[in-house]
Every structure is written in C-alpha cells, then in structure tokens.
Motif scaffolding. Structure first.
Motif, PDB file in Angstrom:
ATOM      1  N   GLN A   1       0.402  -8.062   0.384  1.00  0.00           N
ATOM      2  CA  GLN A   1       0.209  -6.987  -0.585  1.00  0.00           C
ATOM      3  C   GLN A   1       0.162  -7.523  -2.022  1.00  0.00           C
ATOM      4  O   GLN A   1      -0.451  -6.934  -2.900  1.00  0.00           O
ATOM      5  CB  GLN A   1       1.345  -5.963  -0.432  1.00  0.00           C
TER       6      GLN A   1
ATOM      7  N   LYS B   1      -7.033  -6.468  -6.568  1.00  0.00           N
ATOM      8  CA  LYS B   1      -5.765  -6.360  -5.840  1.00  0.00           C
ATOM      9  C   LYS B   1      -5.921  -5.412  -4.648  1.00  0.00           C
ATOM     10  O   LYS B   1      -6.653  -4.424  -4.710  1.00  0.00           O
ATOM     11  CB  LYS B   1      -4.665  -5.824  -6.769  1.00  0.00           C
ATOM     12  N   PRO B   2      -5.174  -5.703  -3.583  1.00  0.00           N
ATOM     13  CA  PRO B   2      -5.277  -4.841  -2.404  1.00  0.00           C
ATOM     14  C   PRO B   2      -4.520  -3.525  -2.572  1.00  0.00           C
ATOM     15  O   PRO B   2      -3.546  -3.453  -3.323  1.00  0.00           O
ATOM     16  CB  PRO B   2      -4.644  -5.686  -1.297  1.00  0.00           C
TER      17      PRO B   2
ATOM     18  N   ASP C   1      -9.720 -11.707   3.768  1.00  0.00           N
ATOM     19  CA  ASP C   1      -9.807 -10.414   3.086  1.00  0.00           C
ATOM     20  C   ASP C   1     -10.855  -9.509   3.726  1.00  0.00           C
ATOM     21  O   ASP C   1     -10.770  -8.300   3.621  1.00  0.00           O
ATOM     22  CB  ASP C   1     -10.156 -10.625   1.605  1.00  0.00           C
ATOM     23  N   CYS C   2     -11.863 -10.109   4.339  1.00  0.00           N
ATOM     24  CA  CYS C   2     -12.905  -9.321   5.000  1.00  0.00           C
ATOM     25  C   CYS C   2     -13.653 -10.224   5.984  1.00  0.00           C
ATOM     26  O   CYS C   2     -13.464 -11.448   5.990  1.00  0.00           O
ATOM     27  CB  CYS C   2     -13.886  -8.725   3.982  1.00  0.00           C
TER      28      CYS C   2
ATOM     29  N   ILE D   1      -7.312  -5.938   6.496  1.00  0.00           N
ATOM     30  CA  ILE D   1      -7.017  -7.355   6.734  1.00  0.00           C
ATOM     31  C   ILE D   1      -7.911  -7.773   7.896  1.00  0.00           C
ATOM     32  O   ILE D   1      -7.983  -7.085   8.918  1.00  0.00           O
ATOM     33  CB  ILE D   1      -5.532  -7.589   7.124  1.00  0.00           C
TER      34      ILE D   1
ATOM     35  N   CYS E   1     -12.331  -4.496   1.427  1.00  0.00           N
ATOM     36  CA  CYS E   1     -11.308  -5.548   1.501  1.00  0.00           C
ATOM     37  C   CYS E   1      -9.989  -5.094   0.875  1.00  0.00           C
ATOM     38  O   CYS E   1      -8.961  -5.734   1.079  1.00  0.00           O
ATOM     39  CB  CYS E   1     -11.814  -6.815   0.817  1.00  0.00           C
ATOM     40  N   ARG E   2     -10.007  -3.998   0.138  1.00  0.00           N
ATOM     41  CA  ARG E   2      -8.783  -3.547  -0.519  1.00  0.00           C
ATOM     42  C   ARG E   2      -7.802  -2.905   0.462  1.00  0.00           C
ATOM     43  O   ARG E   2      -6.609  -2.870   0.194  1.00  0.00           O
ATOM     44  CB  ARG E   2      -9.100  -2.583  -1.660  1.00  0.00           C
ATOM     45  N   ASN E   3      -8.305  -2.350   1.572  1.00  0.00           N
ATOM     46  CA  ASN E   3      -7.358  -1.727   2.522  1.00  0.00           C
ATOM     47  C   ASN E   3      -7.504  -2.296   3.936  1.00  0.00           C
ATOM     48  O   ASN E   3      -7.087  -1.665   4.904  1.00  0.00           O
ATOM     49  CB  ASN E   3      -7.537  -0.206   2.543  1.00  0.00           C
TER      50      ASN E   3
ATOM     51  N   ALA F   1      -2.584  -1.885   3.173  1.00  0.00           N
ATOM     52  CA  ALA F   1      -3.522  -2.143   4.276  1.00  0.00           C
ATOM     53  C   ALA F   1      -3.401  -1.065   5.349  1.00  0.00           C
ATOM     54  O   ALA F   1      -2.298  -0.728   5.782  1.00  0.00           O
ATOM     55  CB  ALA F   1      -3.250  -3.517   4.866  1.00  0.00           C
TER      56      ALA F   1
ATOM     57  N   ILE G   1      -7.433 -10.745  -4.024  1.00  0.00           N
ATOM     58  CA  ILE G   1      -8.509 -10.865  -3.037  1.00  0.00           C
ATOM     59  C   ILE G   1      -9.504 -11.937  -3.497  1.00  0.00           C
ATOM     60  O   ILE G   1      -9.864 -11.994  -4.679  1.00  0.00           O
ATOM     61  CB  ILE G   1      -9.201  -9.492  -2.842  1.00  0.00           C
TER      62      ILE G   1
END
Lengths: 349, 111
Positions: free
Chosen positions: A323, A47-48, A296-297, A286, A282-284, A51, A327
């Motif tokens: 949000q 999960k993100p 995601d990346c 976009i 990729c979690r924080n 961002a 991912i």
C-alpha cells in the motif's frame, strides 16, 4: 505462428522492449516522459488505492497465437503456475479480505492442469472470480466442452476477447477460424445462461483494435456489437470492454515491423487524459505472475517490472507494505491513459 | 517555407491555427466537435460521411484523419471504398450533368 520467444526474437527479452519503449527506436525520436505528464496532473508518484483485485496470470500457454498478444502466449510457451504457488495465492486471499475479486488470466488459463481446482478453491473463499477465456479453448478439445457448465457452477464471470463482430477483423488478429469457433463457444455459453438477462451469469466481451489505431467510444461500440451479434448469430452478452493495445511484445513487434510505432506512440501521447490517468487499473490491482512474483499490472509483468519495494513475491505478500509503494510507470503507460482510458475492465473515463 | 506544400506531421498542428486568430479558431473547433457528436446521426455514420467528403475535396489531411477514424469506428475497407465511390459518383455526376448545359447551348446556336 511461433511465439517471439520460440523465434528467438530480441523482443522476447523484456530489457530490449523497455529500451525501445523508453528511448524510441531511433535517437531523434522523443516523446514527453509519462512521468512528466503525471507530474503535471498532480499524480506523480502514482500511489495505489486499497487493492481490491488480485489478477493472476496462471500460465503463458495458449491454444492461440494472436498477433497483438502482449504476453507472447502460445502453444509453445511452457511457463505454468504450480499448485504450490496457487496455494500461496489462496493463503493471501484467506488473510486479505479486501481482495474481493480474483481475475484469472493467461495464456489460456484453462490449460493449466490445476485450473479447475484453483477456481473451486477461490470460489469457496467467497471471492468473485473472473476468467479471461479466449472462447476457442471451449471448442479446442472435448475435455473443455463442459467449461460453460463449470463456470456456471462456480458463478464465474467470463470475460472473452472478440476483436470485432465480423470474421475478417477477428481472424486477422487471432488466427483463421477463430471467429467461427468463437461464435460457437458464445452459443454454448448462452445455452447455459451466460449473458442472458435474469440469470446473473455475466459474460463480458473485450474489443481491442486489430491494427495501429485506438478504440472508439465504448458505449456506442457495445450497442453495435449487441445489435450485430443478435441479428447475425442470435447471441447475447452483458457488457463490452474497449481496450487499447499497449506497445509490448507481439504488438510492439507489429508496430515496429509495420512502420506504425512512432505515429501510434504520438497518438497515445496526444490523447493523454488526466481523468483516465487518475483511474488506471494498477491503482486497485495487484498482478501475480505465473512464478508468483508481484507486479503493478499485467503489462508491467510482461516487461518484468516488479513492484517497487516491499514484498515482491506472493509467498511474502504484505498488504501494508504494498500500500505504501509507488507504482512503476513507463512510456507504455500512455496506452492506459489515452482518450477514455483503458483497463482490463475497458474504458475508465 | 518548406519544400513541399503538404506534410503529414502538419495534421497534428491543426489546432495551432488558433495561434494567429484564436477567437475564430475556438469557435470553429467548438462547432466542429459538436458536429461530430452522436445526434440524429451517429458519430460512426458521420465518420463515413466525412471520409467521403474528404475525398470529394481531396484534402490529404482529412483523408488521413478520417481513414483512421472510420477504421476505429468499425467500418470495413469495402464499406469505406463504397463511400469513396459515392463521392466519386457525385463529383463525376456534377461534371456530366453540366453536359445538359452544353447540349442546350449547342442547340441554341445550331441551325
């Protein structure tokens, strides 16, 4: 060297790459699914976090054709972000104050004809701007010679690839003459204050392995880079980011052609680090493609794996929806979780 | 038993030696990890020493592992080959210096 796309290689097709990465180049080659590793680490679905970084690829055109490039960038690539799409990115930034940093990448982002306008507009919105500058672009043409001053005027953080502090390794990966031009470009950046203590002008370098092996410890390598570049070329910089190559596009082509694919992937899997997995970029972040689609990346972008659900284009950006997404992960993600981990900002664990 | 004594894939099984004797293996790997940390010598310097020793003891697993490790840690091909020559010189020298023992013996038993 031509891009894989210009060569009409099957590896220029994202689905072909995904087939190899997910299922291996032969039927009896099996790796533990990345998803299983995440599940064991309590991280699946991934999960993100909120961002903070908008990473924008503003075009695949580049003055170099590096052997490891996951973008398959080069002079023959014509995909370039339009000013209209850039404006949509600016609109998103205007409405989403949590996106504090804009990370511009390519190709050589400076080759986009709207590059300077875009940087000026982002800076005017009070955002921190990072530009992934390949260094040689500064020397490529007279019209680029003033880039260091332009960066300085807008407080841009410059992030530049330099695969090693010796000519042989750098040129083997990035092309003949790249090392010499890179040293001259770094000198031009130093001359306006980049990388110098007390100026606030940040110049970070990126190491990535010139072959089928993993990066060493980032901190020790940074010390070696600083010593070598100072002693040999009187050059300074702030930090070194050690990045692992992911098996995508030209690097995937290299791994397969050199017979290193299986051992490299096995090494990535054996080096899986749950701490690195928890801190993947990729979690924080976009990622925005040249055509405005969201990922995601940057690696998922090159594999054409768009964000899962919600708004998939910058023109329909909905922060709350994004949000909630999971991912998208695959076997290539092992590249970001091996050892000390890897991100566009280097090691993460 | 396999047909060959050495298999490249066995290198990845090294940690499994603990399956037959865990406590000694744990002690060994703990010590091994400690040895290769940055200390009075850097991990980078130790990698090159390990490469030279790997050639001296002619361990194919060690040569495989430390060729990769030395490249990862930034040593160039010519630097690594010089390290191998150091191992070679010491091994060769170790044979040759025994020539003195031979000469002494020859002198002892000769008129």
């Amino acid at each position: 060297m031509k891009s894989l796309k210009a060569q009409q290689s099957i590896l220029a097709i994202a689905q072909e790459q995904i087939g190899i990465i997910q299922y291996g180049p032969r039927a009896d080659f099996m790796l533990e699914p990345f998803q299983d590793k995440l599940e064991k680490s309590g991280l699946f679905p991934l999960k993100p976090l909120p961002a903070e970084i908008l990473q924008i690829n503003i075009g695949k055109m580049c003055n170099q054709t590096c052997k490891h490039c996951h973008v398959d960038a080069g002079p023959d690539r014509k995909e370039i972000m339009t000013q209209e799409t850039m404006q949509q990115c600016l609109d998103v930034l205007q409405e989403n104050r949590h996106l504090k940093t804009v990370d511009l990448t390519g190709g050589a982002p400076e080759m986009n004809p709207h590059f300077r306008w875009f940087v000026s507009e982002i800076a005017a919105l009070g955002r921190h701007v990072m530009v992934r500058c390949n260094l040689t672009i500064i020397r490529a043409n007279k019209k680029y010679h003033d880039l260091p001053l332009f960066y300085k005027q807008h407080g841009v953080e410059v992030v530049s690839s330099l695969p090693f502090y010796t000519q042989d390794r750098t040129d083997r990966q990035r092309g003949n003459g790249v090392f010499e031009d890179s040293m001259k470009a770094l000198q031009m950046l130093n001359e306006v204050g980049y990388g110098k203590e007390g100026t606030g002008l940040i110049l970070n370098l990126v190491y990535n392995p010139a072959g089928a092996f993993l990066p060493p410890a980032q901190e020790a390598l940074e010390r070696e880079y600083k010593q070598a570049l100072k002693e040999r070329f009187n050059l300074e910089f702030n930090h070194l980011f050690a990045i692992t190559n992911l098996p995508i596009s030209r690097y995937l082509d290299y791994l397969l052609a050199s017979g290193n694919y299986e051992s490299y992937m096995e090494k990535l899997v054996a080096s899986y680090n749950p701490v690195a997995a928890a801190n993947v970029m990729c979690r924080n972040t976009i990622s925005v493609g040249w055509d405005g689609y969201l990922y995601d990346c940057d690696f998922n972008q090159m594999l054409e794996l768009k964000v899962n659900g919600g708004s998939q284009h910058i023109s329909a950006f909905r922060s709350e929806e994004l949000q909630q997404r999971a991912i998208v992960v695959g076997q290539h993600c092992y590249g970001c979780t091996a050892g000390a981990g890897s991100s566009c900002g280097g090691a993460v664990a | 038993m396999n047909e060959h004594y050495y298999h490249a894939k066995d290198l990845a099984q090294f940690a499994n030696v603990g399956d037959f004797q865990k406590s000694l293996a744990d002690k060994f790997f703990s010590y091994y990890g400690e040895v290769f940390k940055d200390s009075e010598l850097t991990a980078r310097e130790k990698s090159l020493i390990a490469l030279a020793v790997a050639h001296a003891v002619q361990c194919p697993y060690c040569i495989d592992a430390y060729s990769t490790d030395a490249v990862e840690k930034g040593w160039s091909g010519p630097q690594m080959m010089e390290a191998v020559h150091v191992a070679c010189a010491i091994r060769g020298g170790a044979s040759l210096v025994h020539g003195v023992q031979m000469m002494n013996k020859v002198k002892d038993i000769s008129m």
